[in-house]
Design an enzyme around this catalytic site. Structure first.
Site, PDB file in Angstrom:
ATOM      1  N   ARG A   2       0.859  -1.188   0.000  1.00 25.32           N
ATOM      2  CA  ARG A   2       0.000   0.000   0.000  1.00 25.32           C
ATOM      3  C   ARG A   2       0.892   1.234   0.000  1.00 25.32           C
ATOM      4  NH1 ARG A   2      -3.337  -2.774  -1.638  1.00 25.32           N
ATOM      5  NH2 ARG A   2      -5.401  -3.289  -0.815  1.00 25.32           N
ATOM      6  N   GLU A  39      -2.535   7.611  -4.807  1.00 26.95           N
ATOM      7  CA  GLU A  39      -2.975   6.959  -6.054  1.00 26.95           C
ATOM      8  C   GLU A  39      -4.472   7.112  -6.338  1.00 26.95           C
ATOM      9  OE1 GLU A  39      -1.770   2.847  -5.068  1.00 26.95           O
ATOM     10  OE2 GLU A  39      -3.850   2.282  -5.338  1.00 26.95           O
ATOM     11  N   HIS A  86      -0.778  -0.063  -9.725  1.00 23.15           N
ATOM     12  CA  HIS A  86      -1.511  -1.021  -8.878  1.00 23.15           C
ATOM     13  C   HIS A  86      -1.982  -2.221  -9.722  1.00 23.15           C
ATOM     14  CE1 HIS A  86      -3.668  -1.132  -4.772  1.00 23.15           C
ATOM     15  NE2 HIS A  86      -3.520  -2.367  -5.220  1.00 23.15           N
TER      16      HIS A  86
HETATM   17  P1  NAI Z   1      -1.402 -11.373   4.891  1.00 19.39           P
HETATM   18  O1  NAI Z   1      -2.418 -10.899   5.881  1.00 19.39           O
HETATM   19  O2  NAI Z   1      -1.402 -12.803   4.494  1.00 19.39           O
HETATM   20  O3  NAI Z   1       0.066 -11.015   5.436  1.00 19.39           O
HETATM   21  C1  NAI Z   1       0.383  -9.825   6.080  1.00 19.39           C
HETATM   22  C2  NAI Z   1       1.514 -10.103   7.065  1.00 19.39           C
HETATM   23  O4  NAI Z   1       1.888  -8.876   7.665  1.00 19.39           O
HETATM   24  C3  NAI Z   1       1.094 -11.052   8.190  1.00 19.39           C
HETATM   25  O5  NAI Z   1       2.028 -12.103   8.319  1.00 19.39           O
HETATM   26  C4  NAI Z   1       1.081 -10.156   9.433  1.00 19.39           C
HETATM   27  O6  NAI Z   1       1.454 -10.850  10.628  1.00 19.39           O
HETATM   28  C5  NAI Z   1       2.091  -9.100   9.061  1.00 19.39           C
HETATM   29  N1  NAI Z   1       1.894  -7.841   9.771  1.00 19.39           N
HETATM   30  C6  NAI Z   1       0.764  -7.138   9.928  1.00 19.39           C
HETATM   31  N2  NAI Z   1       0.985  -6.028  10.633  1.00 19.39           N
HETATM   32  C7  NAI Z   1       2.293  -6.031  10.940  1.00 19.39           C
HETATM   33  C8  NAI Z   1       3.132  -5.130  11.659  1.00 19.39           C
HETATM   34  N3  NAI Z   1       2.651  -4.009  12.221  1.00 19.39           N
HETATM   35  N4  NAI Z   1       4.435  -5.442  11.783  1.00 19.39           N
HETATM   36  C9  NAI Z   1       4.924  -6.599  11.245  1.00 19.39           C
HETATM   37  N5  NAI Z   1       4.189  -7.469  10.556  1.00 19.39           N
HETATM   38  C10 NAI Z   1       2.885  -7.183  10.405  1.00 19.39           C
HETATM   39  O7  NAI Z   1      -1.564 -10.413   3.645  1.00 19.39           O
HETATM   40  P2  NAI Z   1      -1.123 -10.698   2.139  1.00 19.39           P
HETATM   41  O8  NAI Z   1      -2.213 -11.403   1.429  1.00 19.39           O
HETATM   42  O9  NAI Z   1       0.247 -11.262   2.126  1.00 19.39           O
HETATM   43  O10 NAI Z   1      -1.107  -9.210   1.559  1.00 19.39           O
HETATM   44  C11 NAI Z   1      -0.194  -8.222   2.035  1.00 19.39           C
HETATM   45  C12 NAI Z   1      -0.616  -6.877   1.493  1.00 19.39           C
HETATM   46  O11 NAI Z   1      -0.430  -6.848   0.084  1.00 19.39           O
HETATM   47  C13 NAI Z   1      -2.115  -6.538   1.651  1.00 19.39           C
HETATM   48  O12 NAI Z   1      -2.379  -6.008   2.934  1.00 19.39           O
HETATM   49  C14 NAI Z   1      -2.343  -5.516   0.585  1.00 19.39           C
HETATM   50  O13 NAI Z   1      -2.113  -4.239   1.131  1.00 19.39           O
HETATM   51  C15 NAI Z   1      -1.249  -5.818  -0.437  1.00 19.39           C
HETATM   52  N6  NAI Z   1      -1.815  -6.260  -1.714  1.00 19.39           N
HETATM   53  C16 NAI Z   1      -1.467  -5.572  -2.854  1.00 19.39           C
HETATM   54  C17 NAI Z   1      -1.974  -5.938  -4.082  1.00 19.39           C
HETATM   55  C18 NAI Z   1      -1.574  -5.233  -5.335  1.00 19.39           C
HETATM   56  O14 NAI Z   1      -2.173  -5.468  -6.391  1.00 19.39           O
HETATM   57  N7  NAI Z   1      -0.564  -4.378  -5.325  1.00 19.39           N
HETATM   58  C19 NAI Z   1      -2.935  -7.046  -4.195  1.00 19.39           C
HETATM   59  C20 NAI Z   1      -3.180  -7.746  -2.949  1.00 19.39           C
HETATM   60  C21 NAI Z   1      -2.653  -7.343  -1.760  1.00 19.39           C
END
Ligand code: NAI
Length: 332
Positions: free
Chosen positions: A235, A264, A296
């Site tokens: 993000r 964005e 994105h």
């Molecule tokens: P997920 O929920 O599986 O993984 C997120 C990880 O971040 C988790 O392991 C969690 O423990 C960790 N985390 C959360 N807050 C934290 C903090 N304060 N400090 C340290 N670790 C922390 O999410 P996923 O599916 O891997 O997606 C990650 C991000 O990717 C999404 O939140 C979204 O913003 C972004 N995304 C971007 C896309 C794009 O097209 N550019 C598409 C899909 C997701």
């Protein structure tokens, strides 16, 4: 037949959504983003569908509720654009697509790394100009470099797997350790400052929360190795753009790959080619040879779009029956 209003509908998803719907709901497609100017379009719709840059802040949720909306299905995993507390208080149920293809995003992050490293965009432009010289195109071996993965959830864990294949040394920062990637790929968990200090490449896969906003700022960049590579496919607000621009100017950051941008909304996903660019930060970013921007698009694979459409229709099925939905976002 129940009707559903889709905001921010892109051409690339229309046919796939219609196919997944298979005549179940009357789909009303709006290309507009949800905002205070467009919210009235969905008056009378009990169910609406939103994408990442739709504005579902408190005041807009109140209007939606007054207009009759009770269910929102997000065509995204992230939900930082929705005021979840307000939705809970109003009794609007929200469901998302928790995972549509973590591979798509992870692979795009690595594509940004490789395109920046091997200067593919520059090389391509040059060759089209019949300039076949190699000066200025030197890259580096990924093998042996230290990659720091911030966030080892679904996407970050796949990035770890891919980078392990390159022979990178892997550091990670997360609230929770993933034992599988530790054992299989030798990932070493550490605190964020250490990850900053030791990495040649830092790739961001934490969600946007109050705790992660501007994770990359002047202070954290001061710890980083000179000329490191920074990749953000998570993000935009994880990165303080002004601070990164300064670090790029000072040549402290050597490469910046960004699929997301803190400003964005209203810019990405849309064709502004007939307009004068008003955003000075993105204009400055575009001026650097060592910055690669995509709009994105990390999620944008046919597999991901099909999964998004199928899960969205499934979530509509749950909500239209007022049934339990495992994809519902429930906050305390
Ligand atoms: P997920 O929920 O599986 O993984 C997120 C990880 O971040 C988790 O392991 C969690 O423990 C960790 N985390 C959360 N807050 C934290 C903090 N304060 N400090 C340290 N670790 C922390 O999410 P996923 O599916 O891997 O997606 C990650 C991000 O990717 C999404 O939140 C979204 O913003 C972004 N995304 C971007 C896309 C794009 O097209 N550019 C598409 C899909 C997701």
């Amino acid at each position: 037949m129940k009707k559903v209003a889709f905001y921010s509908l892109h051409k690339f998803e229309k046919a796939i959504l219609e196919n997944a719907n298979n005549g179940r709901y009357a789909l009303h497609f709006f290309e507009y983003r949800l905002s205070d100017e467009t919210v009235s379009l969905s008056a009378g719709f009990e169910m609406i569908s939103l994408f990442v840059n739709d504005d579902a802040s408190a005041s807009i949720l109140e209007i939606l509720y007054r207009q009759g909306t009770r269910f929102i299905v997000l065509r995204s995993a992230g939900y930082n654009n929705v005021d979840m507390k307000k939705a809970r208080d109003l009794g609007i149920r929200i469901a998302r697509v928790p995972a549509y293809s973590p591979y798509a995003v992870a692979e795009h992050a690595v594509a940004l790394m490789m395109a920046l490293n091997r200067k593919l965009i520059r090389a391509n432009h040059r060759i089209r100009d019949l300039n076949f010289s190699l000066d200025g195109l030197t890259g580096f071996d990924m093998h042996g470099k230290t990659a720091g993965i911030a966030g080892t959830g679904k996407i970050g864990a796949i990035v770890a797997r891919i980078l392990h294949g390159f022979g990178c040394r892997l550091l990670a920062y997360d609230k929770y350790e993933n034992t599988e990637i530790k054992e299989k790929y030798g990932v070493v968990y550490t605190d964020f400052p250490t990850l900053c200090r030791e990495s040649d490449i830092i790739t961001l896969h934490v969600p946007l929360t109050d705790g992660t906003k501007y994770l990359i700022n002047e202070k954290s960049m001061a710890l980083m190795k000179p000329h490191l590579m920074l990749i953000n496919t998570s993000r935009g607000l994880l990165v303080n753009t002004s601070d990164v621009i300064q670090a790029l100017k000072d040549q402290r950051v050597g490469y910046f790959g960004m699929d997301v941008y803190e400003e964005e909304e209203g810019l990405f996903f849309e064709d502004h080619s007939e307009e004068i660019l008003q955003d000075d930060n993105i204009a400055r970013l575009m001026s650097f040879q060592n910055v690669l921007i995509t709009s994105h698009q990390a999620f944008l694979t046919d597999t991901a779009l099909t999964n998004i459409a199928d899960t969205t229709v499934y979530n509509l099925d749950c909500f239209s029956k007022n049934a339990v939905c495992e994809n519902e976002i429930v906050i305390k």
